[in-house]
Design a protein around this motif. Structure first.
Motif: not given
Lengths: 671, 671
Positions: A425-448
């Protein structure tokens, strides 16, 4: 039925003199005979009986193809600075598994259980049911509607012809059949099998029963190496060869998009029942461009250069309403009105229109048809086909699709290689974002095995889509549509989406791909139909008015007699021309000049030079233009130079007329 | 070992200024790194782990290949008026059965009975026996001979490396081993199996036993159509596609020979264990010419044009004596002295020498090696390979073979199509002939399916051969050697040969075929080695001195700063160049000029233009020549025109120096 007389009115753009072509009924058998006699193409292994769907190009067809490809290379690769590729035809099965071809690039076929005859299941069901409906109408004494719709006409060509028998059906059966036909493209193989059983559909010729539908993959399969354990397919398109090389291409382009890769090469599709000559074959030459672009910025730097190009459009909403009327519109307007999705797609439509006109396609028989929603691949954002009208109807010859990020995403997920662009980026940018967090173990077991794909998809979503999912999750559940075409249900215990503020220095994204894909054989055949006409005086012999940039031979050289000195002269002239790169051909047979010119017209050779005894005395020769049959005369070396410039397109015939004297001494058409 | 320093002394022919190349040790790893970094080529499906013997060409490699093929098309097809073909890759099995490929295009392989690892049988036996002999020498304390013969060096590259262990052998065993090695190319599969058992040859890595040798056909097999009953192969050469179209080609040429067909296309060979990069691959581009000629008249109309071309010859009798020294000789002398069989073969040797020099192959590393009697196909009359020297040794890159009438005869016999030329005699001629009469019934019962072939062969023999057979028959029996490679015994009760006098009006014959066949990938790779060198100042970065006619990019355009106006200017200049067909490339990265030029040198780009603030003021730019690093300056449009002419070859650098001013303002190499 499609009007075919337009062929005789097309005018090669480089000629400014009027052309004495006469309107006539297009005569396909005569053209076919010409193409065989002049060896444009012929069935492969003809002396061995041939195989359906395989054709060889002879000297004229090969030269025409080579010239079209040369123009294509100049128009796209050279002029637009594309990165050319030449990747292998033999393709590792894993690559085509990932791209979806191993699972989905198939048609359903049924077999006559006794004779083993094979049919494409959907085509056969459709043909039999249509024949029954027609028989019902005959039995009811209903005249069938005229005119039939063009699209139906086109479909019919693909199908086995089934004779109707005048048998009246129950009203409820008629209704059921009509509803069946309306959704014939939507049935799965097993559903087609049910229809065959339910409606007692049999081989129309033998009356024998049919097998259950079996999926037939259209790729030719082979094994690589001596163990037989490495499975390969002959590529069905060149595109995957681009995508697997994306990381190297991006590096070659200093890490920046947009850029395009381009490739000319053979592809293979093992059609169940190829018909329609060069239009549906098992081995064919393609030219494909993959243009990689920032999904958030599909503008094109050179859009202005094509914005005034006129297109003939058939947008999807018109088709959805069952209409087929065409709209003339500039590229600029089509993009401004959002009929074409974005500038880059519009740019390629404009450039392709220019290319097809340049090589001699009649713009009046050329249209851009947009895919309807249910026609497009699930991942495609927008898709337009250049369709060219010939005696086979409107045939797709160039597809321009926005393939989105589908291919790069699936290959990246499968190989764990980052096929992404990093942009500082030309200059660093403050961004309002949506952060996605996973329950890694459960997620893996559900979707394999699908877990990675779903995770990547979620992490790659734009903010507004993510916000929708966040809102739905607040109500208990949501779903994610992935590049494999499936939707996966997610719940708040698996995924959490929260607003955060971050300072970004880099932006990372998977580029979208816009793909213009050219079927060269289809374009070549359509061009032959568009170029073909016959003179009033000699209807048995046709003329191919191919533009000189693509004509197989540029110049014919003949004498008026068999005199040895004249014969030596024409060979000397031909050699001179060939040395400076003009494909010239001597005809020193004993035929008359008129017959030689007629042969020449059939080969589409734009120019002819004639040498007579005056040539020896005065060192002159005449120059004839194919379409007008006008003739000029000048010093031999001057004529050669004029031909050179005509062929290169630096002058046209009126320019040539200023450099050489008019001539009217030789009879053109045989009495 | 082969000397490699010659690479640094080759001079592109279009440059007349001295080049400051420095002699240096050829550094293959550095070149390999350059070729990968600049994406000349890379393993196909690299992100999937790749497959041996399959390579993709990147932007530089593709453009280089396209330019070589363009030159090839101009040099042969256009300039010599050849009939181009484009035939299918997928080939009906019957065609390749007739040509002999289904039965004979195979190698013998053995398997490790436990791991399944596969070896080429002859290569493994050779490697193991050689290792034992080496071990014996070590045990006996004999230093092994230096230098090893070049040819052996070459062979070794193909083989699995087997470690020697110092074990002394019986003298009789040593003798047996040495005799075995001398005839390693002569063993059949079963004989190789016997050798494996007799000498207890095992997998050198695992020590496991090996299977009996199995024949492995090198053609990729597939099925055409949905029934699986039509067998096809991917063609192993393009030649058969020419021969099956011979009748149409002859008609196209008004029934006359000599003429030539030419084809550029992909072929496939499923090598057991491909190595050596681009030199031994499973999919490759070939360019093949089949020149059809009267067997009684192999003169060539344009022979005079090449008679003074210098060739570097390695004739068969020199090789038979175990020597390898090369002889310089003109084409004219080689044909006059009967070293080369006939004018037509000599003509193609001369033209090919010119072609290879034109695209940049170093003539000092190029030789014509004649096949020895036991190397040639049984039907070939004479055969010469253009071998190019690279770090892999002397590699066959172009084969020029006289294939006699073999192919046309076998296809004609199999399909019952007359693949023959009919020539009207100027006046009827009384001829003393030998008439061949068959006892049809007895002949058919004796030879069954081979009867037609033997009959056709006998009827096609020239008079003196027929006289020999007649003489032998008088003594009780004779034999006929047929195109299938077998000899058949005939007796006087089957065949009678008697002198008769006939009046002939026509002559009919099967033309002989002279075939120059080019391996494009091998030529391309050799060219890269020949073009590569490094400057004194910067040994880490190489230069590819590719002639501008084949260089992937013709011109680099750079600025001295990142100023927006300058950046816009170079894009404008590049667009202008591309519009007139000059493949130019902008480098607007933030690297220094020196670094940009160095990148450019690695790409083999012959010219570079630099724009600075003076350019904006004076509308000028500089032009740099890659090899000399000399610079000129002029008006932008003048420089563009000079570049255009340099690229087309109409002027050379000294010509450019007369059109533009000398310049010495910009530092070339980074400090």
């Amino acid at each position: 039925m499609v009007s075919q007389s337009a062929a005789s009115t097309s005018t090669p753009s480089e000629l400014s003199t009027p052309i004495n072509k006469t309107a006539h009924e297009f005569d396909k058998p005569t053209l076919d005979a010409l193409l065989a006699r002049r060896f444009f193409f012929a069935p492969a292994f003809e002396i061995y009986g041939g195989v359906a769907g395989l054709y060889d190009y002879g000297p004229t067809g090969s030269a025409l193809q080579a010239n079209i490809l040369d123009q294509w290379r100049k128009h796209y690769i050279i002029e637009e600075d594309m990165l050319e590729l030449d990747t292998t035809i033999m393709t590792l099965s894993e690559v085509l598994k990932t791209s979806g071809h191993v699972d989905k690039f198939a048609d359903w076929m049924v077999k006559d259980v006794q004779t083993g005859e094979i049919f494409r299941a959907d085509h056969l069901v459709e043909a039999v049911i249509e024949a029954r409906l027609k028989g019902d109408k005959e039995a009811r004494g209903v005249k069938h509607e005229e005119p039939e719709k063009e699209e139906d006409e086109k479909k019919k060509k693909k199908k086995k012809n089934v004779k109707s028998v005048a048998i009246k059906l129950e009203d409820s059966v008629v209704e059921e059949y009509e509803s069946l036909l309306a959704q014939i493209d939507n049935y799965t193989g097993p559903q087609l099998g049910e229809l065959v059983r339910k409606h007692n559909i049999r081989n129309p010729t033998t009356g024998n029963e049919l097998s259950e539908p079996v999926e037939f993959n259209l790729m030719f399969e082979s094994n690589i190496g001596p163990t037989g354990q490495i499975k390969g397919y002959l590529r069905p398109e060149t595109a995957q060869g681009h995508f697997v090389n994306f990381a190297r291409l991006l590096e070659f382009n200093n890490g920046k998009v947009p850029f395009a890769s381009a490739q000319i090469g053979r592809s293979f599709r093992n059609e169940i029942a190829p018909r329609q000559g060069l239009l549906r074959v098992r081995e064919f030459t393609m030219a494909e461009i993959e243009h990689y672009v920032d999904p958030l910025d599909k503008r094109h730097a050179r859009f202005n250069e094509v914005k005034d190009v006129q297109l003939t459009l058939l947008p999807k909403d018109v088709q959805t309403e069952g209409r087929t009327e065409l709209t003339q519109m500039t590229v600029g307007d089509a993009v401004a009105k959002k009929i074409v999705d974005n500038e880059t797609l519009g740019y390629f439509l404009g450039r392709t229109q220019l290319f097809l006109e340049k090589i001699g396609i009649d713009p009046k028989r050329l249209r851009c048809r947009q895919h309807m929603a249910n026609e497009m691949a699930h991942y495609a954002a927008d898709c337009w086909d250049f369709e060219i009208q010939s005696s086979y109807g409107w045939i797709e010859c160039v597809g321009c699709a926005d393939r989105s990020a589908y291919d790069l995403t699936v290959h990246s997920v499968r190989t764990k290689q980052p096929l992404r662009v990093q942009q500082k980026l030309d200059e660093p940018k403050k961004v309002e974002k949506l952060d996605v967090q996973f329950d890694a173990k459960k997620f893996g077991m559900t979707f394999k095995k699908d877990a990675t794909l779903i995770k990547e998809t979620l992490l790659g979503l734009e903010k507004d889509k993510l916000q929708c999912i966040k809102d739905e999750l607040a109500n208990g559940k949501s779903s994610v549509k992935c590049a494999d075409g499936k939707s996966y249900e997610i719940t708040p215990d698996l995924v959490k989406i929260d607003p955060i503020t971050v300072t970004e220095h880099m932006r990372e994204f998977t580029p979208n791909v816009i793909e213009p894909s050219f079927g060269i054989g289809r374009i070549l055949y359509s061009l032959l139909e568009h170029s073909y006409w016959a003179r009033e005086q000699d209807k048995a012999r046709g003329v191919l008015s191919l533009p000189s940039i693509v004509a197989p031979m540029k110049c014919l050289i003949v004498t008026i007699s068999q005199d040895p000195e004249l014969r030596a002269k024409i060979h000397e002239i031909s050699r001179k021309m060939r040395r400076i790169g003009i494909a010239s051909r001597v005809d020193d047979s004993s035929a008359s000049i008129g017959k030689k010119y007629a042969r020449n017209d059939e080969l589409g050779t734009p120019f002819g030079c004639t040498v007579d005894f005056a040539s020896i005395k005065n060192d002159t020769m005449t120059l004839r233009e194919r379409d007008s049959t006008n003739q000029l005369i000048g010093k031999i070396d001057d004529v050669i130079e004029v031909v050179d410039q005509l062929v290169k397109g630096t002058i046209d015939w009126s320019g040539a007329s200023q450099r050489l004297e008019p001539y009217s001494g030789v009879q053109d058409v045989e009495e």
